[in-house]
Write a protein that holds these residues in place. Structure first.
Motif, PDB file in Angstrom:
ATOM      1  N   VAL A   1     -15.720  -0.802   8.031  1.00 57.99           N
ATOM      2  CA  VAL A   1     -14.864  -1.929   7.716  1.00 57.99           C
ATOM      3  C   VAL A   1     -13.722  -1.438   6.834  1.00 57.99           C
ATOM      4  O   VAL A   1     -13.966  -0.832   5.786  1.00 57.99           O
ATOM      5  CB  VAL A   1     -15.647  -3.051   7.002  1.00 57.99           C
ATOM      6  N   LEU A   2     -12.518  -1.692   7.251  1.00 60.89           N
ATOM      7  CA  LEU A   2     -11.371  -1.294   6.456  1.00 60.89           C
ATOM      8  C   LEU A   2     -11.163  -2.268   5.314  1.00 60.89           C
ATOM      9  O   LEU A   2     -11.323  -3.467   5.470  1.00 60.89           O
ATOM     10  CB  LEU A   2     -10.103  -1.248   7.315  1.00 60.89           C
ATOM     11  N   ASP A   3     -10.782  -1.730   4.192  1.00 60.43           N
ATOM     12  CA  ASP A   3     -10.520  -2.534   3.004  1.00 60.43           C
ATOM     13  C   ASP A   3      -9.028  -2.467   2.733  1.00 60.43           C
ATOM     14  O   ASP A   3      -8.549  -1.508   2.156  1.00 60.43           O
ATOM     15  CB  ASP A   3     -11.323  -1.975   1.823  1.00 60.43           C
ATOM     16  N   GLN A   4      -8.291  -3.438   3.216  1.00 60.94           N
ATOM     17  CA  GLN A   4      -6.844  -3.441   3.088  1.00 60.94           C
ATOM     18  C   GLN A   4      -6.405  -4.506   2.072  1.00 60.94           C
ATOM     19  O   GLN A   4      -6.344  -5.679   2.411  1.00 60.94           O
ATOM     20  CB  GLN A   4      -6.178  -3.714   4.439  1.00 60.94           C
ATOM     21  N   PRO A   5      -6.142  -4.098   0.858  1.00 60.04           N
ATOM     22  CA  PRO A   5      -5.706  -5.098  -0.120  1.00 60.04           C
ATOM     23  C   PRO A   5      -4.323  -5.630   0.234  1.00 60.04           C
ATOM     24  O   PRO A   5      -3.567  -4.979   0.943  1.00 60.04           O
ATOM     25  CB  PRO A   5      -5.666  -4.313  -1.433  1.00 60.04           C
ATOM     26  N   THR A   6      -4.032  -6.797  -0.237  1.00 58.49           N
ATOM     27  CA  THR A   6      -2.714  -7.363  -0.011  1.00 58.49           C
ATOM     28  C   THR A   6      -1.709  -6.625  -0.875  1.00 58.49           C
ATOM     29  O   THR A   6      -2.064  -5.900  -1.792  1.00 58.49           O
ATOM     30  CB  THR A   6      -2.705  -8.856  -0.380  1.00 58.49           C
ATOM     31  N   ASP A   7      -0.440  -6.817  -0.559  1.00 58.18           N
ATOM     32  CA  ASP A   7       0.613  -6.209  -1.369  1.00 58.18           C
ATOM     33  C   ASP A   7       0.499  -6.704  -2.804  1.00 58.18           C
ATOM     34  O   ASP A   7       0.148  -7.861  -3.043  1.00 58.18           O
ATOM     35  CB  ASP A   7       1.994  -6.590  -0.828  1.00 58.18           C
ATOM     36  N   ARG A   8       0.814  -5.824  -3.725  1.00 57.59           N
ATOM     37  CA  ARG A   8       0.841  -6.187  -5.140  1.00 57.59           C
ATOM     38  C   ARG A   8       2.258  -5.960  -5.645  1.00 57.59           C
ATOM     39  O   ARG A   8       2.864  -4.931  -5.353  1.00 57.59           O
ATOM     40  CB  ARG A   8      -0.102  -5.298  -5.949  1.00 57.59           C
ATOM     41  N   VAL A   9       2.805  -6.909  -6.364  1.00 50.61           N
ATOM     42  CA  VAL A   9       4.140  -6.792  -6.953  1.00 50.61           C
ATOM     43  C   VAL A   9       3.977  -6.580  -8.445  1.00 50.61           C
ATOM     44  O   VAL A   9       3.256  -7.326  -9.113  1.00 50.61           O
ATOM     45  CB  VAL A   9       4.990  -8.047  -6.679  1.00 50.61           C
ATOM     46  N   TRP A  10       4.640  -5.544  -8.953  1.00 52.74           N
ATOM     47  CA  TRP A  10       4.629  -5.280 -10.394  1.00 52.74           C
ATOM     48  C   TRP A  10       5.755  -6.116 -11.001  1.00 52.74           C
ATOM     49  O   TRP A  10       6.904  -5.725 -11.043  1.00 52.74           O
ATOM     50  CB  TRP A  10       4.796  -3.802 -10.662  1.00 52.74           C
ATOM     51  N   VAL A  24      -2.869   1.581   1.900  1.00 51.63           N
ATOM     52  CA  VAL A  24      -3.306   1.533   3.287  1.00 51.63           C
ATOM     53  C   VAL A  24      -4.428   2.549   3.451  1.00 51.63           C
ATOM     54  O   VAL A  24      -4.259   3.725   3.148  1.00 51.63           O
ATOM     55  CB  VAL A  24      -2.147   1.857   4.252  1.00 51.63           C
ATOM     56  N   GLN A  25      -5.552   2.089   3.939  1.00 54.90           N
ATOM     57  CA  GLN A  25      -6.720   2.950   4.095  1.00 54.90           C
ATOM     58  C   GLN A  25      -6.650   3.715   5.412  1.00 54.90           C
ATOM     59  O   GLN A  25      -6.375   3.142   6.457  1.00 54.90           O
ATOM     60  CB  GLN A  25      -7.989   2.112   4.048  1.00 54.90           C
ATOM     61  N   ALA A  26      -6.880   5.023   5.341  1.00 58.26           N
ATOM     62  CA  ALA A  26      -6.968   5.869   6.524  1.00 58.26           C
ATOM     63  C   ALA A  26      -8.380   6.435   6.541  1.00 58.26           C
ATOM     64  O   ALA A  26      -8.691   7.359   5.804  1.00 58.26           O
ATOM     65  CB  ALA A  26      -5.929   6.977   6.474  1.00 58.26           C
ATOM     66  N   TRP A  32      -0.228  14.410   3.817  1.00 58.44           N
ATOM     67  CA  TRP A  32       0.868  13.773   3.087  1.00 58.44           C
ATOM     68  C   TRP A  32       1.986  13.407   4.066  1.00 58.44           C
ATOM     69  O   TRP A  32       2.530  12.303   4.009  1.00 58.44           O
ATOM     70  CB  TRP A  32       1.403  14.703   1.986  1.00 58.44           C
ATOM     71  N   ALA A  33       2.317  14.325   4.977  1.00 56.86           N
ATOM     72  CA  ALA A  33       3.399  14.072   5.934  1.00 56.86           C
ATOM     73  C   ALA A  33       3.082  12.862   6.812  1.00 56.86           C
ATOM     74  O   ALA A  33       3.966  12.051   7.103  1.00 56.86           O
ATOM     75  CB  ALA A  33       3.647  15.316   6.792  1.00 56.86           C
ATOM     76  N   GLN A  34       1.825  12.730   7.245  1.00 57.65           N
ATOM     77  CA  GLN A  34       1.432  11.571   8.059  1.00 57.65           C
ATOM     78  C   GLN A  34       1.530  10.286   7.242  1.00 57.65           C
ATOM     79  O   GLN A  34       2.009   9.263   7.738  1.00 57.65           O
ATOM     80  CB  GLN A  34       0.021  11.760   8.597  1.00 57.65           C
ATOM     81  N   ALA A  35       1.067  10.329   5.989  1.00 56.96           N
ATOM     82  CA  ALA A  35       1.144   9.147   5.131  1.00 56.96           C
ATOM     83  C   ALA A  35       2.600   8.759   4.885  1.00 56.96           C
ATOM     84  O   ALA A  35       2.952   7.582   4.911  1.00 56.96           O
ATOM     85  CB  ALA A  35       0.433   9.407   3.806  1.00 56.96           C
ATOM     86  N   ASN A  36       3.444   9.762   4.672  1.00 62.08           N
ATOM     87  CA  ASN A  36       4.862   9.498   4.449  1.00 62.08           C
ATOM     88  C   ASN A  36       5.496   8.866   5.684  1.00 62.08           C
ATOM     89  O   ASN A  36       6.247   7.887   5.577  1.00 62.08           O
ATOM     90  CB  ASN A  36       5.572  10.800   4.076  1.00 62.08           C
ATOM     91  N   ALA A  37       5.175   9.386   6.861  1.00 60.47           N
ATOM     92  CA  ALA A  37       5.717   8.832   8.108  1.00 60.47           C
ATOM     93  C   ALA A  37       5.236   7.398   8.312  1.00 60.47           C
ATOM     94  O   ALA A  37       6.012   6.525   8.737  1.00 60.47           O
ATOM     95  CB  ALA A  37       5.317   9.715   9.295  1.00 60.47           C
TER      96      ALA A  37
END
Length: 92
Positions: A1-10, A24-26, A32-37
């Motif tokens: 089960v993926l745990d995707q929290p909602t966006d958080r605004v500071w 975003v859970q992978a 790093w390059a994949q996460a950046n893309a």
């Protein structure tokens, strides 16, 4: 089960910069390059932590959530990717 929290605004109301953060859970991990893309495809970028307060906000948002941490092939603990990248073999 993926745990995707909602966006958080500071929020600037609490000393923040008004930026939106999304973890975003992978499940199988990504480089790093994949996460950046992936971040760019979503219209954003990997977070670049610029001060202690921002680090505390980001860590409080997901640092204790084990769904975003895993052990890589060498046995090292790996957590969420951030915007900084240090080339292998370079000195701090």
């Amino acid at each position: 089960v993926l745990d995707q929290p909602t966006d958080r605004v500071w929020s600037p109301l609490i000393g923040g910069n008004g930026h939106r953060y999304r973890a975003v859970q992978a499940v199988n991990g990504v480089t790093w390059a994949q996460a950046n893309a992936m971040a760019e495809q979503m219209g954003g970028y990997l977070a670049t932590i610029t001060n202690v307060s921002e680090n505390a906000f980001v860590y409080a948002s997901l640092g204790g959530n084990q769904a975003f941490w895993f052990t890589n092939a060498t046995g090292a603990g790996v957590g969420p990717w951030l915007g900084g990248l240090q080339n292998p073999g370079s000195v701090e």
